[in-house]
Motif scaffolding. Structure first.
Motif, PDB file in Angstrom:
ATOM      1  N   ALA A 121     -14.605   1.916  -2.883  1.00 11.65           N
ATOM      2  CA  ALA A 121     -13.448   0.689  -2.834  1.00 11.65           C
ATOM      3  C   ALA A 121     -12.439   2.236  -1.653  1.00 11.65           C
ATOM      4  O   ALA A 121     -11.293   1.781  -1.890  1.00 11.65           O
ATOM      5  CB  ALA A 121     -12.673   1.085  -3.864  1.00 11.65           C
ATOM      6  N   LEU A 122     -13.111   2.927  -1.305  1.00 14.76           N
ATOM      7  CA  LEU A 122     -12.022   4.385  -1.015  1.00 14.76           C
ATOM      8  C   LEU A 122     -11.404   3.888   0.719  1.00 14.76           C
ATOM      9  O   LEU A 122     -10.720   3.661   0.843  1.00 14.76           O
ATOM     10  CB  LEU A 122     -12.826   5.956  -0.011  1.00 14.76           C
ATOM     11  N   LEU A 123     -11.774   3.163   1.353  1.00 12.12           N
ATOM     12  CA  LEU A 123     -11.914   2.322   3.038  1.00 12.12           C
ATOM     13  C   LEU A 123     -10.848   1.162   2.571  1.00 12.12           C
ATOM     14  O   LEU A 123      -9.907   1.011   3.300  1.00 12.12           O
ATOM     15  CB  LEU A 123     -12.705   2.202   3.465  1.00 12.12           C
ATOM     16  N   SER A 124     -10.914   0.633   1.279  1.00 11.85           N
ATOM     17  CA  SER A 124     -10.031  -0.369   0.927  1.00 11.85           C
ATOM     18  C   SER A 124      -8.712   0.624   1.264  1.00 11.85           C
ATOM     19  O   SER A 124      -7.128  -0.151   0.927  1.00 11.85           O
ATOM     20  CB  SER A 124     -10.191  -1.197   0.310  1.00 11.85           C
ATOM     21  N   LEU A 125      -8.313   1.840   0.149  1.00 13.29           N
ATOM     22  CA  LEU A 125      -7.608   2.217  -0.226  1.00 13.29           C
ATOM     23  C   LEU A 125      -6.154   2.430   0.741  1.00 13.29           C
ATOM     24  O   LEU A 125      -5.763   2.842   1.138  1.00 13.29           O
ATOM     25  CB  LEU A 125      -7.888   2.922  -1.395  1.00 13.29           C
ATOM     26  N   ARG A 126      -7.943   3.315   1.907  1.00 13.77           N
ATOM     27  CA  ARG A 126      -7.302   3.964   3.192  1.00 13.77           C
ATOM     28  C   ARG A 126      -6.450   3.003   3.720  1.00 13.77           C
ATOM     29  O   ARG A 126      -5.792   3.614   4.605  1.00 13.77           O
ATOM     30  CB  ARG A 126      -7.891   4.976   3.953  1.00 13.77           C
ATOM     31  N   CYS A 127      -7.151   1.562   3.895  1.00 20.11           N
ATOM     32  CA  CYS A 127      -6.699   0.520   4.719  1.00 20.11           C
ATOM     33  C   CYS A 127      -4.796   0.119   4.147  1.00 20.11           C
ATOM     34  O   CYS A 127      -4.269   0.266   5.120  1.00 20.11           O
ATOM     35  CB  CYS A 127      -7.284  -0.412   4.475  1.00 20.11           C
ATOM     36  N   LEU A 128      -5.029   0.400   3.171  1.00 21.94           N
ATOM     37  CA  LEU A 128      -3.301  -0.499   2.163  1.00 21.94           C
ATOM     38  C   LEU A 128      -2.832   0.825   2.625  1.00 21.94           C
ATOM     39  O   LEU A 128      -1.253   0.735   2.817  1.00 21.94           O
ATOM     40  CB  LEU A 128      -3.667  -0.141   0.594  1.00 21.94           C
ATOM     41  N   LEU A 129      -2.892   2.423   2.478  1.00 14.74           N
ATOM     42  CA  LEU A 129      -2.088   3.323   2.549  1.00 14.74           C
ATOM     43  C   LEU A 129      -1.853   3.873   4.147  1.00 14.74           C
ATOM     44  O   LEU A 129      -1.226   4.130   4.625  1.00 14.74           O
ATOM     45  CB  LEU A 129      -2.956   4.666   2.795  1.00 14.74           C
ATOM     46  N   LEU A 130      -2.286   3.489   5.169  1.00  9.25           N
ATOM     47  CA  LEU A 130      -1.699   3.128   6.674  1.00  9.25           C
ATOM     48  C   LEU A 130      -0.537   2.565   6.924  1.00  9.25           C
ATOM     49  O   LEU A 130      -0.180   2.486   7.458  1.00  9.25           O
ATOM     50  CB  LEU A 130      -3.009   2.240   7.431  1.00  9.25           C
ATOM     51  N   GLN A 131      -0.213   1.627   5.597  1.00 13.55           N
ATOM     52  CA  GLN A 131       1.812   1.317   6.055  1.00 13.55           C
ATOM     53  C   GLN A 131       2.424   2.766   5.978  1.00 13.55           C
ATOM     54  O   GLN A 131       3.431   2.374   6.185  1.00 13.55           O
ATOM     55  CB  GLN A 131       1.643   0.496   4.299  1.00 13.55           C
ATOM     56  N   LYS A 132       1.658   3.331   4.735  1.00 10.11           N
ATOM     57  CA  LYS A 132       2.245   4.633   4.947  1.00 10.11           C
ATOM     58  C   LYS A 132       2.366   6.020   6.277  1.00 10.11           C
ATOM     59  O   LYS A 132       3.025   6.077   6.872  1.00 10.11           O
ATOM     60  CB  LYS A 132       2.313   5.166   3.729  1.00 10.11           C
ATOM     61  N   THR A 133       0.822   6.207   6.355  1.00 10.57           N
ATOM     62  CA  THR A 133       0.288   6.148   6.726  1.00 10.57           C
ATOM     63  C   THR A 133       0.689   6.192   8.805  1.00 10.57           C
ATOM     64  O   THR A 133       0.567   7.496   9.589  1.00 10.57           O
ATOM     65  CB  THR A 133      -1.456   7.331   7.092  1.00 10.57           C
ATOM     66  N   ASP A 134       0.898   5.285   8.858  1.00  7.58           N
ATOM     67  CA  ASP A 134       0.554   5.042  10.343  1.00  7.58           C
ATOM     68  C   ASP A 134       0.708   3.253  10.677  1.00  7.58           C
ATOM     69  O   ASP A 134      -0.277   2.301  10.659  1.00  7.58           O
ATOM     70  CB  ASP A 134      -0.658   5.209  10.915  1.00  7.58           C
ATOM     71  N   VAL A 165     -14.156  -3.071  -6.574  1.00  5.96           N
ATOM     72  CA  VAL A 165     -12.789  -3.195  -6.009  1.00  5.96           C
ATOM     73  C   VAL A 165     -11.561  -3.230  -5.874  1.00  5.96           C
ATOM     74  O   VAL A 165     -10.861  -2.794  -6.344  1.00  5.96           O
ATOM     75  CB  VAL A 165     -12.829  -3.593  -4.465  1.00  5.96           C
ATOM     76  N   VAL A 166     -11.150  -4.437  -6.165  1.00  6.22           N
ATOM     77  CA  VAL A 166      -9.671  -5.114  -5.856  1.00  6.22           C
ATOM     78  C   VAL A 166      -8.689  -4.736  -7.019  1.00  6.22           C
ATOM     79  O   VAL A 166      -7.942  -4.012  -7.672  1.00  6.22           O
ATOM     80  CB  VAL A 166      -9.032  -6.370  -5.956  1.00  6.22           C
ATOM     81  N   GLN A 167     -10.014  -4.827  -9.527  1.00  2.47           N
ATOM     82  CA  GLN A 167      -9.143  -4.596  -9.803  1.00  2.47           C
ATOM     83  C   GLN A 167      -9.544  -3.403 -10.145  1.00  2.47           C
ATOM     84  O   GLN A 167      -9.036  -2.768 -11.195  1.00  2.47           O
ATOM     85  CB  GLN A 167     -10.106  -5.250 -11.129  1.00  2.47           C
ATOM     86  N   TYR A 168     -10.650  -2.865  -9.719  1.00  5.97           N
ATOM     87  CA  TYR A 168     -11.151  -0.668  -9.691  1.00  5.97           C
ATOM     88  C   TYR A 168      -9.817  -0.615  -9.382  1.00  5.97           C
ATOM     89  O   TYR A 168      -8.915   0.408 -10.206  1.00  5.97           O
ATOM     90  CB  TYR A 168     -11.622  -0.625  -8.754  1.00  5.97           C
ATOM     91  N   LEU A 169      -9.298  -0.697  -8.008  1.00  6.15           N
ATOM     92  CA  LEU A 169      -8.114  -0.336  -7.606  1.00  6.15           C
ATOM     93  C   LEU A 169      -6.428  -0.944  -8.156  1.00  6.15           C
ATOM     94  O   LEU A 169      -6.209   0.624  -8.602  1.00  6.15           O
ATOM     95  CB  LEU A 169      -7.950  -0.347  -6.340  1.00  6.15           C
ATOM     96  N   MET A 170      -6.734  -1.968  -8.468  1.00  9.92           N
ATOM     97  CA  MET A 170      -5.686  -2.243  -8.684  1.00  9.92           C
ATOM     98  C   MET A 170      -5.386  -1.511 -10.565  1.00  9.92           C
ATOM     99  O   MET A 170      -4.240  -1.355 -10.841  1.00  9.92           O
ATOM    100  CB  MET A 170      -5.533  -3.949  -9.321  1.00  9.92           C
ATOM    101  N   ASN A 171      -6.125  -1.574 -11.272  1.00  9.13           N
ATOM    102  CA  ASN A 171      -6.088  -1.049 -12.867  1.00  9.13           C
ATOM    103  C   ASN A 171      -6.315   0.196 -13.324  1.00  9.13           C
ATOM    104  O   ASN A 171      -4.843   0.596 -13.837  1.00  9.13           O
ATOM    105  CB  ASN A 171      -7.237  -1.753 -13.534  1.00  9.13           C
ATOM    106  N   ASN A 172      -6.589   1.327 -12.345  1.00  4.76           N
ATOM    107  CA  ASN A 172      -6.742   2.647 -12.372  1.00  4.76           C
ATOM    108  C   ASN A 172      -5.453   3.334 -11.456  1.00  4.76           C
ATOM    109  O   ASN A 172      -5.163   4.661 -11.913  1.00  4.76           O
ATOM    110  CB  ASN A 172      -7.724   3.041 -11.847  1.00  4.76           C
ATOM    111  N   PHE A 173      -4.510   2.609 -10.326  1.00  2.00           N
ATOM    112  CA  PHE A 173      -4.445   3.444  -9.813  1.00  2.00           C
ATOM    113  C   PHE A 173      -2.997   1.926  -9.623  1.00  2.00           C
ATOM    114  O   PHE A 173      -1.506   2.932  -9.084  1.00  2.00           O
ATOM    115  CB  PHE A 173      -4.855   3.431  -8.529  1.00  2.00           C
ATOM    116  N   ILE A 174      -2.873   1.516  -8.738  1.00  2.81           N
ATOM    117  CA  ILE A 174      -2.116   0.612  -8.006  1.00  2.81           C
ATOM    118  C   ILE A 174      -0.995   0.428  -9.314  1.00  2.81           C
ATOM    119  O   ILE A 174       0.280  -0.335  -8.715  1.00  2.81           O
ATOM    120  CB  ILE A 174      -2.167  -0.567  -6.840  1.00  2.81           C
TER     121      ILE A 174
END
Length: 523
Positions: A121-134, A165-174
């Motif tokens: 799930a980390l690649l999808s998270l890193r993609c999402l964080l491009l909004q902030k990093t790049d 991926v989606v539920q894992y990231l949403m429920n635990n972090f986002i």
């Protein structure tokens, strides 16, 4: 435009588009092997899970394998790391940006770790964080094809992405984002995550690291290249750059002559799978039906890689060969080229699947010569001698013949030489530019060299010694084989497997040259 972004002044390609292909590249001029098509840094990359994540996981900073039960943890987020001093933990391209998000879940566990720490799930998270990093790379990411029209709720691809991926990231972090994170990452809905999953599944390239781990990377220009089962380019990655910003930079080069106006292609499937397997994989993962020259040819460029033997009608035997009447139709009957017998595609698929399981099981057990020979004998009743399941067995056998005590006789060496030559011919036909099968071909040429040298040292079958001319002929052929084995790997030196194989073959070549010098043979 894309070529200029990569610093290429003489842009070798033009970007075109069509309804069927979307965007694709064509040669702007005649191109020759070795010509550079493009080079670019990844938009984003992240590790894949290791085969046994309960035992071993990749460090989120440098991707070295770490033992999950005793390894160190990131002091802030608790994810497994090689060391608290790993430089990647403070690097925004690696772990730094995601660490803030991952630390929103404060617990650190030792049980059920594969579910708790989902590296996939980390690649999808890193993609999402491009909004902030790049932000610029975020815009490029959103231009990439996601095939969301095919990934609707209820489809396997959607449901898998949603669960893992989606539920894992949403429920635990986002869902725990505070005001600052919501501001830094304004788009963080389930919909945008599903779109990112589609982009990843459609476009991500696999990067194998020397320590045995694998990453997935996204490249905004490289992804424009269309697929072909006989690709005319090869790509490689930079693993140890002078400039740290160039890590995992991709280079795409031409491997066979390409005339102006021709499509520039890569391959998203396995070159040693048969047509039905390749096309199904591409439909499942890339959402298109390949119609390339190889897929359109029932003989697969004359290699017969998918062909089956005809067994007759039950009353009359037949030595014909079965091909699909229309290889681009998954439901096509398979017809014999000599008699009227036909076999349904479902019967063929069931038989090939069963045989594939047998081959996989034997290979996983590290197949011995008797086991492999027995399976080869059984499958040869039904399959053409060049079938891809047969190829797999023979590729294993040639690495055992002439190397184990009971299989050193001239009979086995002759069998090995024939198998090597047959497999080399198939490999050259399917991949003339060593774009995908360079390691296979290199191993075959190395084994051919070994068998020829051993043969040159043996007496003839009648006990007489070989003439100088016969010995020299064998050694000349052996020299050609070992040189080709090394040449095949010239673009694989950044890869661990390529580098290791090159070292082994280079040692063999030096021993060969020493032997020829001692025997005063001018080869």
């Amino acid at each position: 435009m894309m070529g200029l972004e990569n610093g290429i002044t003489d842009i070798p390609y033009e970007v075109h588009s069509s309804e069927d292909l979307g965007r694709y590249l064509i040669a702007a001029r005649d191109l020759m092997p070795g010509d550079l098509v493009l080079t670019e840094r990844p938009l984003v990359f992240a590790p894949k899970a290791l085969p046994d994540p309960e035992a071993c996981m990749p460090c989120v900073g440098c991707y070295k394998p770490v033992l999950t039960d005793v390894g160190e943890r990131c002091a802030k987020c608790g994810w497994p790391v090689c060391s608290g001093n790993c430089p990647g933990l403070r690097d925004v391209r690696h772990h730094a940006a995601e660490c803030e998000v991952l630390s929103l879940r404060p617990d650190c566990v030792l049980d059920n770790m594969a579910e708790y720490y989902r590296h996939d799930a980390l690649l999808s998270l890193r993609c999402l964080l491009l909004q902030k990093t790049d932000p610029e790379n975020w815009k490029k990411l959103l231009e990439m094809q996601s095939h969301m029209e095919c990934r609707t709720p209820g489809t396997e691809s959607y449901d898998e992405a949603d669960e893992f991926v989606v539920q894992y990231l949403m429920n635990n972090f986002i869902n725990k984002f505070d005001g600052k994170l919501k501001k830094d990452v304004p788009e963080s809905s389930k919909a945008i995550l599903h779109r990112i999953c589609g982009i990843v599944d459609t476009n991500a390239l696999e990067i194998r690291l020397q320590q045995g781990t694998e990453l997935l990377g996204l490249y905004s220009n490289t992804c424009v290249m269309e697929h072909s089962c006989i690709p005319n380019t090869k790509h490689s990655f930079v693993h140890s750059p002078k400039d740290k910003n160039d890590v995992f930079k991709i280079t795409v080069k031409i491997v066979v002559p390409v005339v102006k106006g021709s499509h520039i292609t890569t391959m998203y499937s396995h070159a040693l799978w048969g047509t039905q397997a390749r096309r199904q994989h591409l439909k499942d993962s890339k959402y298109f039906a390949c119609k390339c020259q190889r897929c359109s040819d029932p003989t697969e460029l004359g290699t017969y890689l998918s062909a089956m033997k005809c067994l007759g009608d039950g009353n009359n035997p037949c030595d014909g060969i079965h091909f699909p009447e229309d290889p681009l139709d998954d439901e096509s009957d398979w017809a014999c080229n000599k008699c009227k017998v036909k076999v349904s595609s479902s019967q063929v698929n069931m038989l090939i699947s069963q045989m594939g399981e047998q081959v996989d099981n034997v290979q996983m057990m590290g197949g011995s010569v008797p086991t492999l020979e027995n399976l080869l004998c059984r499958l040869s009743t039904f399959l053409h001698p060049n079938h891809y399941h047969i190829y797999s067995i023979k590729h294993s056998l040639v690495q055992l013949y002439g190397r184990q005590p009971n299989y050193m006789s001239q009979e086995y060496l002759d069998k090995k030489i024939k198998m090597c030559n047959d497999l080399i011919n198939i490999t050259k036909t399917l991949d003339p530019g060593n774009a995908r099968l360079s390691l296979y071909r290199s191993v075959l040429q190395h084994e051919l060299h070994s068998a020829l040298v051993l043969t040159s040292k043996k007496a003839n079958s009648d006990g007489s010694f070989k003439s100088d001319e016969d010995v020299k002929a064998l050694l000349v052929e052996a020299k050609t084989a070992i040189e080709d084995a090394l040449n095949c790997l010239k673009d694989d030196m950044e890869e661990t497997a390529g580098k290791k194989l090159y070292a082994v073959i280079e040692k063999t070549k030096k021993e060969f040259e020493k032997y020829c010098k001692e025997k005063q043979l001018n080869i």
